[in-house]
Motif scaffolding. Structure first.
Motif, PDB file in Angstrom:
ATOM      1  N   TYR A  72       5.216  76.622 134.159  1.00  0.00           N
ATOM      2  CA  TYR A  72       5.040  75.282 134.729  1.00  0.00           C
ATOM      3  C   TYR A  72       3.720  74.708 134.238  1.00  0.00           C
ATOM      4  O   TYR A  72       2.699  75.390 134.258  1.00  0.00           O
ATOM      5  CB  TYR A  72       5.001  75.337 136.255  1.00  0.00           C
ATOM      6  N   ILE A  73       3.740  73.428 133.846  1.00  0.00           N
ATOM      7  CA  ILE A  73       2.538  72.732 133.433  1.00  0.00           C
ATOM      8  C   ILE A  73       2.112  71.798 134.564  1.00  0.00           C
ATOM      9  O   ILE A  73       2.933  71.054 135.118  1.00  0.00           O
ATOM     10  CB  ILE A  73       2.775  71.947 132.130  1.00  0.00           C
ATOM     11  N   SER A  74       0.846  71.833 134.893  1.00  0.00           N
ATOM     12  CA  SER A  74       0.281  70.957 135.916  1.00  0.00           C
ATOM     13  C   SER A  74       0.181  69.535 135.358  1.00  0.00           C
ATOM     14  O   SER A  74      -0.314  69.343 134.247  1.00  0.00           O
ATOM     15  CB  SER A  74      -1.110  71.472 136.286  1.00  0.00           C
ATOM     16  N   VAL A  75       0.659  68.560 136.121  1.00  0.00           N
ATOM     17  CA  VAL A  75       0.556  67.162 135.704  1.00  0.00           C
ATOM     18  C   VAL A  75       0.012  66.317 136.845  1.00  0.00           C
ATOM     19  O   VAL A  75       0.104  66.682 138.010  1.00  0.00           O
ATOM     20  CB  VAL A  75       1.920  66.595 135.217  1.00  0.00           C
ATOM     21  N   ASP A  76      -0.527  65.159 136.484  1.00  0.00           N
ATOM     22  CA  ASP A  76      -1.136  64.275 137.470  1.00  0.00           C
ATOM     23  C   ASP A  76      -0.108  63.580 138.360  1.00  0.00           C
ATOM     24  O   ASP A  76      -0.378  63.273 139.507  1.00  0.00           O
ATOM     25  CB  ASP A  76      -2.028  63.243 136.781  1.00  0.00           C
ATOM     26  N   ASP A  77       1.101  63.346 137.845  1.00  0.00           N
ATOM     27  CA  ASP A  77       2.146  62.638 138.592  1.00  0.00           C
ATOM     28  C   ASP A  77       3.495  63.033 138.008  1.00  0.00           C
ATOM     29  O   ASP A  77       3.866  62.550 136.926  1.00  0.00           O
ATOM     30  CB  ASP A  77       1.917  61.128 138.482  1.00  0.00           C
ATOM     31  N   VAL A  78       4.207  63.906 138.692  1.00  0.00           N
ATOM     32  CA  VAL A  78       5.473  64.422 138.177  1.00  0.00           C
ATOM     33  C   VAL A  78       6.446  63.293 137.843  1.00  0.00           C
ATOM     34  O   VAL A  78       7.035  63.280 136.761  1.00  0.00           O
ATOM     35  CB  VAL A  78       6.129  65.412 139.173  1.00  0.00           C
ATOM     36  N   ASP A  79       6.614  62.355 138.723  1.00  0.00           N
ATOM     37  CA  ASP A  79       7.603  61.303 138.496  1.00  0.00           C
ATOM     38  C   ASP A  79       7.259  60.471 137.257  1.00  0.00           C
ATOM     39  O   ASP A  79       8.137  60.179 136.438  1.00  0.00           O
ATOM     40  CB  ASP A  79       7.723  60.427 139.740  1.00  0.00           C
ATOM     41  N   ALA A  80       6.002  60.095 137.115  1.00  0.00           N
ATOM     42  CA  ALA A  80       5.587  59.307 135.948  1.00  0.00           C
ATOM     43  C   ALA A  80       5.736  60.111 134.665  1.00  0.00           C
ATOM     44  O   ALA A  80       6.174  59.582 133.635  1.00  0.00           O
ATOM     45  CB  ALA A  80       4.142  58.842 136.123  1.00  0.00           C
ATOM     46  N   ARG A  81       5.390  61.384 134.701  1.00  0.00           N
ATOM     47  CA  ARG A  81       5.488  62.227 133.503  1.00  0.00           C
ATOM     48  C   ARG A  81       6.945  62.488 133.119  1.00  0.00           C
ATOM     49  O   ARG A  81       7.267  62.580 131.932  1.00  0.00           O
ATOM     50  CB  ARG A  81       4.722  63.531 133.681  1.00  0.00           C
ATOM     51  N   VAL A  82       7.825  62.594 134.101  1.00  0.00           N
ATOM     52  CA  VAL A  82       9.251  62.764 133.802  1.00  0.00           C
ATOM     53  C   VAL A  82       9.785  61.514 133.100  1.00  0.00           C
ATOM     54  O   VAL A  82      10.526  61.598 132.118  1.00  0.00           O
ATOM     55  CB  VAL A  82      10.061  63.090 135.080  1.00  0.00           C
ATOM     56  N   ALA A  83       9.401  60.348 133.586  1.00  0.00           N
ATOM     57  CA  ALA A  83       9.832  59.100 132.944  1.00  0.00           C
ATOM     58  C   ALA A  83       9.325  59.041 131.503  1.00  0.00           C
ATOM     59  O   ALA A  83      10.080  58.671 130.584  1.00  0.00           O
ATOM     60  CB  ALA A  83       9.334  57.901 133.743  1.00  0.00           C
ATOM     61  N   LEU A  84       8.079  59.415 131.267  1.00  0.00           N
ATOM     62  CA  LEU A  84       7.521  59.415 129.922  1.00  0.00           C
ATOM     63  C   LEU A  84       8.223  60.445 129.041  1.00  0.00           C
ATOM     64  O   LEU A  84       8.546  60.170 127.882  1.00  0.00           O
ATOM     65  CB  LEU A  84       6.020  59.684 129.984  1.00  0.00           C
ATOM     66  N   LEU A  85       8.461  61.621 129.604  1.00  0.00           N
ATOM     67  CA  LEU A  85       9.158  62.677 128.875  1.00  0.00           C
ATOM     68  C   LEU A  85      10.525  62.186 128.395  1.00  0.00           C
ATOM     69  O   LEU A  85      10.889  62.376 127.236  1.00  0.00           O
ATOM     70  CB  LEU A  85       9.305  63.899 129.791  1.00  0.00           C
ATOM     71  N   GLU A  86      11.279  61.530 129.272  1.00  0.00           N
ATOM     72  CA  GLU A  86      12.591  61.006 128.880  1.00  0.00           C
ATOM     73  C   GLU A  86      12.451  59.946 127.785  1.00  0.00           C
ATOM     74  O   GLU A  86      13.234  59.932 126.829  1.00  0.00           O
ATOM     75  CB  GLU A  86      13.312  60.409 130.086  1.00  0.00           C
ATOM     76  N   ALA A  87      11.459  59.085 127.904  1.00  0.00           N
ATOM     77  CA  ALA A  87      11.253  58.028 126.910  1.00  0.00           C
ATOM     78  C   ALA A  87      10.898  58.600 125.541  1.00  0.00           C
ATOM     79  O   ALA A  87      11.160  57.974 124.513  1.00  0.00           O
ATOM     80  CB  ALA A  87      10.153  57.080 127.380  1.00  0.00           C
ATOM     81  N   LYS A  88      10.326  59.796 125.529  1.00  0.00           N
ATOM     82  CA  LYS A  88       9.910  60.428 124.274  1.00  0.00           C
ATOM     83  C   LYS A  88      10.902  61.465 123.762  1.00  0.00           C
ATOM     84  O   LYS A  88      10.596  62.233 122.855  1.00  0.00           O
ATOM     85  CB  LYS A  88       8.522  61.065 124.434  1.00  0.00           C
ATOM     86  N   GLY A  89      12.110  61.500 124.347  1.00  0.00           N
ATOM     87  CA  GLY A  89      13.153  62.381 123.828  1.00  0.00           C
ATOM     88  C   GLY A  89      13.376  63.667 124.582  1.00  0.00           C
ATOM     89  O   GLY A  89      14.204  64.488 124.188  1.00  0.00           O
ATOM     90  N   GLY A  90      12.667  63.868 125.690  1.00  0.00           N
ATOM     91  CA  GLY A  90      12.902  65.041 126.522  1.00  0.00           C
ATOM     92  C   GLY A  90      14.087  64.811 127.447  1.00  0.00           C
ATOM     93  O   GLY A  90      14.616  63.689 127.530  1.00  0.00           O
ATOM     94  N   GLN A  91      14.505  65.853 128.132  1.00  0.00           N
ATOM     95  CA  GLN A  91      15.641  65.758 129.054  1.00  0.00           C
ATOM     96  C   GLN A  91      15.268  66.305 130.415  1.00  0.00           C
ATOM     97  O   GLN A  91      14.513  67.277 130.517  1.00  0.00           O
ATOM     98  CB  GLN A  91      16.835  66.542 128.518  1.00  0.00           C
ATOM     99  N   VAL A  92      15.830  65.693 131.435  1.00  0.00           N
ATOM    100  CA  VAL A  92      15.633  66.182 132.805  1.00  0.00           C
ATOM    101  C   VAL A  92      16.758  67.158 133.125  1.00  0.00           C
ATOM    102  O   VAL A  92      17.930  66.810 133.037  1.00  0.00           O
ATOM    103  CB  VAL A  92      15.619  65.014 133.809  1.00  0.00           C
ATOM    104  N   VAL A  93      16.391  68.366 133.478  1.00  0.00           N
ATOM    105  CA  VAL A  93      17.359  69.381 133.885  1.00  0.00           C
ATOM    106  C   VAL A  93      17.574  69.297 135.389  1.00  0.00           C
ATOM    107  O   VAL A  93      18.697  69.343 135.865  1.00  0.00           O
ATOM    108  CB  VAL A  93      16.878  70.791 133.463  1.00  0.00           C
ATOM    109  N   ARG A  94      16.469  69.162 136.126  1.00  0.00           N
ATOM    110  CA  ARG A  94      16.516  68.960 137.575  1.00  0.00           C
ATOM    111  C   ARG A  94      15.457  67.921 137.930  1.00  0.00           C
ATOM    112  O   ARG A  94      14.273  68.144 137.672  1.00  0.00           O
ATOM    113  CB  ARG A  94      16.260  70.272 138.323  1.00  0.00           C
TER     114      ARG A  94
END
Length: 126
Positions: free
Chosen positions: A74-96
């Protein structure tokens, strides 16, 4: 909580929790405390003295049976929801999608742009 963007927590997902606990206890001197989870499951927190160092859990019904036992980071992030949105925008996928674990923090299980799985976590203020 670890600073933003650093690995914060690792957990072992295994088919044989008791064998793993015995192994890590013998090799590293870890002891284990139980943390009840939803659905009657138990999460085992590995302790080195008074310090939590890792987690162990039975992977049955969490990942497909063909997935071998493995460590998951697990990587520590400042805001999970914001980072998930950015991850998706950059080609990542949400598993859960992001979810809360009482007394721990907000977590999401994702895959990076190459398909490698990882967790993102923002700890709750203590």
């Amino acid at each position: 909580m670890a600073p933003h963007a650093k690995f914060y927590w690792n957990e072992l997902m295994t088919d044989d929790v008791e064998k793993a606990k015995a192994f890590y206890s013998a090799v590293f001197g870890w002891t284990f405390s139980e943390m009840p989870m939803e659905g009657g499951r138990v999460y085992y927190v590995a302790m080195l003295g008074d310090e939590p160092v890792a987690g162990l859990m039975d992977k049955t019904d969490i990942v497909p049976p063909y997935v071998p036992p493995h460590w998951f980071g697990y990587i520590s992030v400042d805001d999970v929801d914001a980072r998930v949105a950015l991850l998706e925008a950059k080609g990542g996928q949400v598993v859960r999608p992001p979810f809360d674990i009482e007394g721990v923090g907000r977590i999401a299980i994702v895959a990076d742009a190459t398909g490698a799985p990882l967790g993102l976590m923002t700890a709750f203020d203590e």
